[in-house]
Design an enzyme around this catalytic site. Structure first.
Site, PDB file in Angstrom:
ATOM      1  CB  CYS A 187      24.224  37.168  15.972  1.00 11.07           C
ATOM      2  SG  CYS A 187      21.994  37.452  15.049  1.00 11.07           S
ATOM      3  CB  CYS A 190      23.625  41.409  13.126  1.00 13.08           C
ATOM      4  SG  CYS A 190      23.292  41.064  14.068  1.00 13.08           S
ATOM      5  CB  CYS A 207      22.742  39.508  18.808  1.00 10.73           C
ATOM      6  SG  CYS A 207      21.014  40.293  17.259  1.00 10.73           S
ATOM      7  CG  HIS A 220      18.662  39.453  14.627  1.00  9.61           C
ATOM      8  ND1 HIS A 220      19.635  40.109  14.439  1.00  9.61           N
ATOM      9  CD2 HIS A 220      17.629  40.222  13.965  1.00  9.61           C
ATOM     10  CE1 HIS A 220      19.765  40.899  13.618  1.00  9.61           C
ATOM     11  NE2 HIS A 220      18.336  41.286  12.939  1.00  9.61           N
ATOM     12  CB  CYS A 330      33.717  44.724  44.655  1.00 12.09           C
ATOM     13  SG  CYS A 330      33.597  42.862  44.099  1.00 12.09           S
ATOM     14  CG  HIS A 779      36.259  40.790  46.230  1.00 12.70           C
ATOM     15  ND1 HIS A 779      34.857  42.143  47.021  1.00 12.70           N
ATOM     16  CD2 HIS A 779      37.580  41.249  47.106  1.00 12.70           C
ATOM     17  CE1 HIS A 779      35.767  43.026  47.455  1.00 12.70           C
ATOM     18  NE2 HIS A 779      36.889  43.334  47.879  1.00 12.70           N
TER      19      HIS A 779
END
Length: 819
Positions: A187, A190, A207, A220, A330, A779
């Protein structure tokens, strides 16, 4: 009981009977405390006051807790199938729905009754003998209402149906020279390196939203939209190599801030290519080598991990209960099978907590209580009550009750709903990353046990990590943090079968790309020891700012563990991003032994003779003539109407990061009493050590300001880590000069207090494997070592494992061997 007396009993309890309104949630397919349903021996009882459903025993508990006596009882009984039943001719190309193909599912006869507790006085329904109209109206309304379970599932599916954004077709993009690299994102405002969003207008990486519990991002990305009005962003890490799918938004998470929803961007490939993410070449390769590799790897992975073709012996009984796939769930099923195989979770939510006790201490709606739903899941998986062969459906009436080698499994709907309530992705019906779910799940468990941290089973996975940094001055710094997993890179150059690999590649080259079968492909074999060594290996840090030298220099970083958890989880980084934003799953084996010893990975902390780097950073150590305000930033801010001195302070305090960063600082400090004061000579304003907005966030969580500031200093400004620091330092408000765990302070604070610790010898007991090219599809299957044998958990299929895929895992679970 005589009819007259029974009717009088019902009349005397009419005040407890309600007719459900459209806004009420009506449960009628599963008990909210157990996994009993209308097909269970005792049927299902619906409280006609709260519309919650209970099995026979649990209905009695509910009466004791609430005093609600009147219930609508639903019982489904299997019908005998006539020997001469004709086959139904399908009219629709579908299975399991009216008009579709007959999949031989059992048919059930449903009976209803009104029951008054505690004496189980019963009235058939419908019946003219029911004395009061309100009971008939309430029962009819309950039966007509769409069940809450189905409504939630339908809402989750519907939520995935995205619309084309109104801002996609004419999106204006700013040519500011931004080129997005394939990895290493952070970010711009930050230090967050996850939950990052790429703004499709200006290429800023920011972010995401902050969750209610402080996790997630720091808001942000949405703050950036409020400041600029740039409408669309795509979540980094969700962009797929499938151009068509990405263009439709099915596998790429595009969010529209004005529309406040996930949307489709038909021009996503074009918008991404603007910032150097080139999908055109990617599509070309996808139709050749990638497509061929997909077929080979998917088929190979599928067969090995699921042990297809093996005659697996089914297992039933306590600890061998399958979980129904609710639709791409799953990842959750595989993870929970391993988690509930641990002593910490089985004790907390099964052995040491009865269902009745969990229900008695739950809120009025137990479906939204994490403790209740974890206890329900624990008892469901471990009691053996539901791990029985499913009835077999035959065409002959007298064998309709025969049993099969399969089990129906448990549908963990309520658990999924409550654990995913604070996470929009896990609330959806899309496939998710098992690692991300595991970490989110443990965060939720920790929050749910804040009042009783000693009973928190998530702590059995938690451990400390310490990073030692030594710069060219010879002085050192220590950074400490907590984690639940050890994420490992796979060093392919450490493969033990290099000669075999070279021969295979040479043969491929000589055969001019001729297809080979999946069984003939030679894959690199990397020892787990090499992955662990790679984690601990010294790493060079370029442009490290040394507070001793007051300049940038090269430093060496080395990581180790400050504590060893009861259960060690290793995450294999098999999914990588290559140049040109080509996502790739490493086609590699990792040789994982049954026993490992990580004793050598313990961090030793500050050693005699070592000297710590002094306090401070670029913002406090450099001389005033070394940190000066960038004139370009100052002029642009002044053109917006701000004064010269505040603009200088804004540029200095953000280290000249940019106009936007300086603007944000300025707007949040306009009310400072000294904002117009001249800049002291030699200090240039001195940037703040702690972001005040982060402090306010922690204050909103109920923490004191002084404690919030200490926590943020100790965690590098990361709100999530700061929250964790506060929970692990309950005495944090006692001293204003308390040592923290930042790199520039003496590492005397015991960051492992309360965490499990012991020897470094571990035994492998669980594997979560992934089949597919991306964590967002495919899966997941679990293998668990139980009672001295490996068992495969593949949704509802539970059986003795013949060949557990120990070299193909995505997550490996180890338990510490106590001496």
């Amino acid at each position: 009981m005589e009819t007259a007396n029974a009717q009088e009993l019902l009349r005397s309890n009419l005040s407890r009977v309600r007719i459900p309104e459209p806004t009420n949630r009506v449960y009628k397919s599963e008990c909210c405390v157990s996994f009993d349903n209308p097909r269970s021996e005792g049927g299902l009882y619906i409280d006609m006051n709260t519309f919650l459903a209970f099995g026979k025993d649990c209905a009695g508990w509910n009466y004791e807790k609430t005093g609600n006596p009147v219930y609508l009882h639903i019982k489904q009984t299997r019908k005998l199938i006539p020997e001469d039943r004709p086959s139904k001719k399908p009219t629709l190309l579908a299975i399991g729905i009216e008009g579709g193909f007959d999949n031989n599912e059992a048919e059930y006869e449903v009976t209803y009754s009104i029951v008054v507790l505690p004496g189980h006085v019963t009235f058939p329904f419908p019946s003219v003998e029911l004395p009061e109209k309100v009971v008939r109206l309430a029962a009819d309304a309950i039966l007509r209402a769409e069940g809450a379970e189905r409504k939630e599932q339908l809402a989750a599916w519907t939520a995935d149906t995205k619309k084309v954004s109104a801002h996609a077709m004419d999106l204006k993009q700013i040519n500011n020279g931004v080129v997005i690299p394939p990895s290493g994102w952070k970010c711009v405002k930050c230090e967050k390196r996850d939950n990052l969003w790429l703004n499709l207008t200006d290429g800023f990486i920011l972010c995401g939203r902050r969750n209610w519990d402080g996790t997630g991002g720091n808001n942000h990305a949405i703050d950036h939209y409020k400041e600029t009005g740039h409408p669309l962003a795509v979540k980094l890490g969700t962009i797929t190599s499938d151009l068509e799918a990405a263009g439709n938004g099915y596998f790429s998470d595009v969010f529209s801030y004005p529309e406040d929803d996930s949307v489709l961007d038909p021009l996503l490939a074009q918008h991404l290519s603007f910032f150097g993410i080139d999908f055109s070449s990617l599509k070309k390769t996808e139709m050749t080598t990638a497509e061929r590799e997909l077929d080979q790897n998917i088929n190979f992975d599928w067969n090995r991990i699921q042990e297809s073709g093996q005659d697996l012996e089914p297992i039933f009984g306590p600890g061998y209960t399958g979980l129904v796939n609710l639709g791409n769930s799953c990842y959750m099923a595989a993870t929970m099978q391993v988690v509930f195989s641990t002593q910490s979770f089985s004790s907390r939510y099964y052995k040491n907590q009865a269902l009745k006790l969990a229900f008695e201490t739950a809120p009025s709606d137990p479906t939204v209580d994490l403790n209740m739903q974890l206890t329900k899941l624990g008892h469901g998986l471990l009691s053996g009550k539901y791990s029985v062969p499913a009835p077999e459906v035959d065409d002959i009436a007298d064998s309709a009750t025969s049993t099969s080698t399969k089990q129906e499994g448990l549908p963990p709907r309520m658990f999924k709903a409550v654990v995913a309530a604070s996470h929009p992705e896990f609330s959806s019906m899309r496939q998710q990353d098992a690692l991300e779910f595991f970490l989110h799940f443990l965060d939720q468990v920790e929050l749910g046990n804040v009042a009783k941290p000693d009973a928190d089973p998530s702590r059995s996975f938690k451990f400390g990590i310490e990073e030692r940094i030594q710069c060219s001055s010879g002085k050192v710094a220590y950074n400490r943090r907590h984690d639940y997993i050890l994420s490992l890179n796979i060093p392919l150059h450490e493969a033990t079968n290099k000669e075999e690999l070279e021969a295979f590649h040479k043969a491929q080259k000589d055969s001019e790309g001729k297809d080979v079968s999946s069984n003939e492909i030679v894959r690199p074999r990397v020892p787990l020891e090499a992955c662990l060594a790679n984690f601990s290996a010294p790493e060079e840090i370029q442009d490290f700012y040394s507070t001793a030298l007051r300049a940038k220099t090269m430093a060496i970083k080395k990581a180790g563990l400050t504590s060893f958890p009861d259960y060690l989880v290793l995450h294999m980084r098999k999914f990588v991003m290559e140049e040109g934003w080509v996502p790739k799953k490493l086609d590699v084996y990792v040789d994982v032994p049954d026993i490992i010893d990580i004793s050598h990975m313990r961090s030793k902390g500050l050693q005699p003779g070592e000297e710590l780097l002094p306090e401070g950073g670029p913002e406090t150590e450099v001389e005033s003539n070394e940190v000066t305000a960038n004139d370009v930033i100052v002029v642009q801010l002044m053109s917006m109407g701000f004064g010269h001195i505040p603009c200088q302070k804004a540029a200095i305090n953000t280290l000249n990061a940019g106009v936007e960063e300086a603007m944000n600082w300025l707007l949040s400090h306009m009310d400072d009493p000294d904002i117009e004061a001249p800049i002291p000579k030699g200090s240039q304003g001195g940037p703040e050590v702690v972001d005040q907005s982060a402090v306010q966030t922690l204050i909103s969580f109920g923490f004191e300001e002084e404690v919030a500031k200490k926590a943020l200093k100790a965690s590098g400004g990361d709100i999530e880590k700061a929250t964790d620091w506060i929970f692990n330092n309950p005495g944090g408000s006692g001293s204003s000069d308390m040592d923290t765990t930042t790199s520039s302070s003496t590492p005397t604070t015991d960051t492992t207090a309360g965490l499990p610790d012991g020897g470094g010898k571990y035994r492998l007991f669980g594997i979560v494997s992934h089949i597919g090219t991306s964590t967002q599809c495919g899966h997941y299957v679990a293998h668990v070592l139980k009672d001295g044998r490996w068992v495969i958990f593949n949704d509802t299929k539970v059986g003795v494992s013949v060949n557990p895929p120990k070299d193909m895992g995505y997550l490996y679970f180890f338990e510490r061997i106590n001496n």
